[in-house]
Design a protein around this motif. Structure first.
Motif, PDB file in Angstrom:
ATOM      1  N   ILE A 118       0.830  -1.209   0.000  1.00  0.00           N
ATOM      2  CA  ILE A 118       0.000   0.000   0.000  1.00  0.00           C
ATOM      3  C   ILE A 118       0.866   1.262   0.000  1.00  0.00           C
ATOM      4  N   PRO A 119       1.788   1.410   0.964  1.00  0.00           N
ATOM      5  CA  PRO A 119       2.611   2.630   0.925  1.00  0.00           C
ATOM      6  C   PRO A 119       3.523   2.699  -0.290  1.00  0.00           C
ATOM      7  N   ILE A 120       4.006   1.549  -0.785  1.00  0.00           N
ATOM      8  CA  ILE A 120       4.854   1.608  -1.985  1.00  0.00           C
ATOM      9  C   ILE A 120       4.034   2.140  -3.160  1.00  0.00           C
ATOM     10  N   TYR A 121       2.803   1.633  -3.270  1.00  0.00           N
ATOM     11  CA  TYR A 121       1.934   2.103  -4.348  1.00  0.00           C
ATOM     12  C   TYR A 121       1.701   3.611  -4.247  1.00  0.00           C
ATOM     13  N   SER A 122       1.356   4.097  -3.043  1.00  0.00           N
ATOM     14  CA  SER A 122       1.017   5.524  -2.960  1.00  0.00           C
ATOM     15  C   SER A 122       2.265   6.399  -3.105  1.00  0.00           C
ATOM     16  N   PHE A 123       3.404   5.885  -2.629  1.00  0.00           N
ATOM     17  CA  PHE A 123       4.666   6.620  -2.797  1.00  0.00           C
ATOM     18  C   PHE A 123       5.006   6.762  -4.282  1.00  0.00           C
TER      19      PHE A 123
END
Lengths: 271, 290
Positions: A118-123
């Motif tokens: 999730i954070p990799i995607y939004s980053f």
């Protein structure tokens, strides 16, 4: 005698369990839909490659192939370079700093990709790197960095320290020791690591699924997933996709069996 | 001694990437788990432990955790037993055995997307191979809607997971068996021990490290499964194959509840860490990553 027959029977049975599905998939790709649904178990009446032709006509297969090739080769090459540099650094230093770095990678080994997807995607979205092969490559490298470092530094540890000490006394810098001593000795290990990484990156589904939405940027496994929607009632078409994405691995496996088996085994030992 | 300062430069490019694209996002995920972020909007509010409470009270999350355990246990049992038996049969390095090991290993290198579709085709109730074979050999009463029946779907997927990975475990077991000195098998045979006794009292205890390794690896691997479930069932029918990773995925990318999904993924991490910790304790220190 009885046990010998039983043994052969068991091995044969398991060979069938492995082979039969694969052969039936291959047979299905040579049937048209009518043949397939009328007679799912039968052999194809003629060896028609129509499904393969259709797939290449209907789909940008060349783009899928080149995306997979670009992403896998770039990621694996950079991983080998970056991880071997780090492994060499860890080997040479073996001090508190090296220990801290190692802990940082142990943390990485423990975190499954489902946790940071999730954070990799939004980053990546914030950086404008979604829908780009560069973004996918950068993420792939970072995800496989801990495992690559463990695999390569496991080997580096076995190098005799005296060699590097005398090279150092002779005035060799760290760069020269890395290039002229460590890397040549590491070639077989790098090859096994490379096959392991190549299989993992080539086959990866999760991160392409998260990061890529444009057809023109898709890798083969992700493209295959798209076929599911498009060919929902066309099993022969779908299974043709399965064969096409598996063929490169099959050929590589036939030629590089040893590397595959030792690489994947080493990868699973460390992972 | 004699290490030059230039060595620190060796770490820079790899670490920079790793910190940027792995460590930083992972910490960011921890932060999201305390917010109500939907993944899109500019603003996000700190909500304390609310997501954690919501996840812990969510019945589908419970179901996913329970399914995860069902999936894990069935994969571990099938995969370990079958690969152990086959490894014992294939232990000698004859040409046929080496060939069979390679054949059995082959599905391991297929993309899980490909394996997933092979599974979907095998299990198709109308045109699938499994029902067709069962009907053909007079066992049609066993044929089933393998992926459509909520009571068995998770085991059907587990079967494909095992099918794809048994070959890899055979290789690990064979390596373990090769580590056992030949004399230790010879002596009891001369003393008149039968095969079972030799296996039970000589081979098995010496094989324990390899077995622990296989079980540990399979446990983690099956706990983290995502691709096969996603390709074959998407968590259905009626959540019967929903596992933690698919739960996190749909909470984030279908329901756009990044906060909730992040809290679930922290639970997931904690469970994985617990499982790994227990297994690292059980493993011998020489089998740990070094």
């Amino acid at each position: 005698m009885v046990s010998r027959i039983l043994r052969k029977l068991l091995l044969l049975m398991y060979a069938i369990i492995i082979l039969l599905p694969l052969l039936m998939v291959a047979a299905a790709t040579m049937k048209n839909q009518q043949q397939f649904y009328m007679n799912p178990l039968g052999l194809p009446s003629s060896f028609s490659l129509e499904n393969y032709r259709n797939l290449f006509v209907d789909q940008p297969m060349i783009a899928y192939f080149s995306n997979s090739i670009i992403v896998s080769f770039t990621a694996v090459l950079l991983l080998l370079i970056l991880a071997s540099l780090i492994s060499f650094g860890l080997y040479r230093l073996s001090n508190k700093f090296a220990k801290a770095i190692l802990v940082l990678f142990v943390v990485g080994l423990m975190v499954p990709s489902q946790v940071n997807m999730i954070p990799i995607y939004s980053f990546l979205r914030d950086m404008g790197l979604t829908n780009s092969r560069t973004g996918l490559i950068l993420v792939t490298i970072s995800l496989f960095m801990p495992l690559s470092v463990f695999m390569i530094s496991g080997f580096m540890k076995s190098l005799p320290r005296e060699v590097f000490e005398s090279a150092s006394i002779d005035g060799a810098g760290e760069g020269r020791m890395y290039m002229q001593i460590a890397i040549p000795l590491a070639v077989p290990y790098l090859a096994a690591t490379a096959t392991f990484l190549f299989v993992s990156v080539w086959n990866d589904l999760l991160f392409p699924l998260l990061l890529i939405t444009d057809k023109s940027k898709m890798t083969l496994p992700l493209a295959l997933l798209q076929f599911q929607g498009e060919y929902s009632t066309n099993y022969p078409g779908l299974l043709t996709g399965v064969v096409i994405i598996s063929l490169p691995m099959l050929f590589m496996f036939l030629f590089l069996q040893r590397f595959f088996i030792s690489g994947i085994t080493a990868g699973s030992l460390k992972g | 001694m004699g290490v030059r300062k230039t060595i620190y430069w060796f770490f820079v490019p790899g670490l920079l990437l790793y910190l940027t694209f792995f460590i930083y996002p992972t910490l960011k995920g921890l932060y999201y788990s305390f917010t109500d972020w939907d993944g899109m909007s500019e603003t996000l509010n700190f909500v304390g432990l609310r997501n954690y409470v919501n996840v812990a009270e969510n019945t589908i999350f419970h179901k996913a955790l329970f399914n995860n355990l069902k999936f894990m246990f069935s994969v571990v049992i099938v995969q370990t037993l079958v690969s152990l038996v086959l490894a014992l049969l294939l232990v000698r390095n004859t040409k046929v055995n080496i060939g069979l090991r390679a054949l059995y290993f082959f599905p391991t290198i297929l993309s899980s997307a490909a394996v997933g579709f092979i599974g979907t085709y095998l299990y198709d109730p109308n045109s699938g191979l499994l029902n067709a074979v069962l009907n053909q050999i007079g066992l049609s009463f066993l044929s089933n809607n393998w992926l459509g029946d909520p009571s068995i779907a998770i085991y059907s997927v587990a079967g494909i997971q095992a099918w794809a990975h048994i070959g890899q475990m055979i290789i690990l077991f064979v390596a373990g068996l090769h580590g056992i000195p030949e004399e230790l098998n010879e002596a009891p045979r001369l003393d008149g021990g039968n095969r079972w006794q030799i296996f039970r009292f000589v081979t098995w205890p010496l094989l324990a490290p390899a077995a622990t390794l296989v079980i540990a690896y399979t446990t983690i691997q099956s706990f983290k499964a995502f691709d096969l479930i996603y390709v074959m069932t998407r968590g259905g029918p009626s959540y019967s194959t929903e596992i933690l990773s698919t739960y996190i995925y749909s909470a984030a990318f279908q329901n756009y509840n990044f906060g909730h999904a992040s809290a679930a993924s922290i639970y997931f991490l904690a469970i994985i860490a617990l499982v790994t910790f227990v297994q690292f304790k059980a493993l011998r220190s020489d089998k740990l990553p070094n």
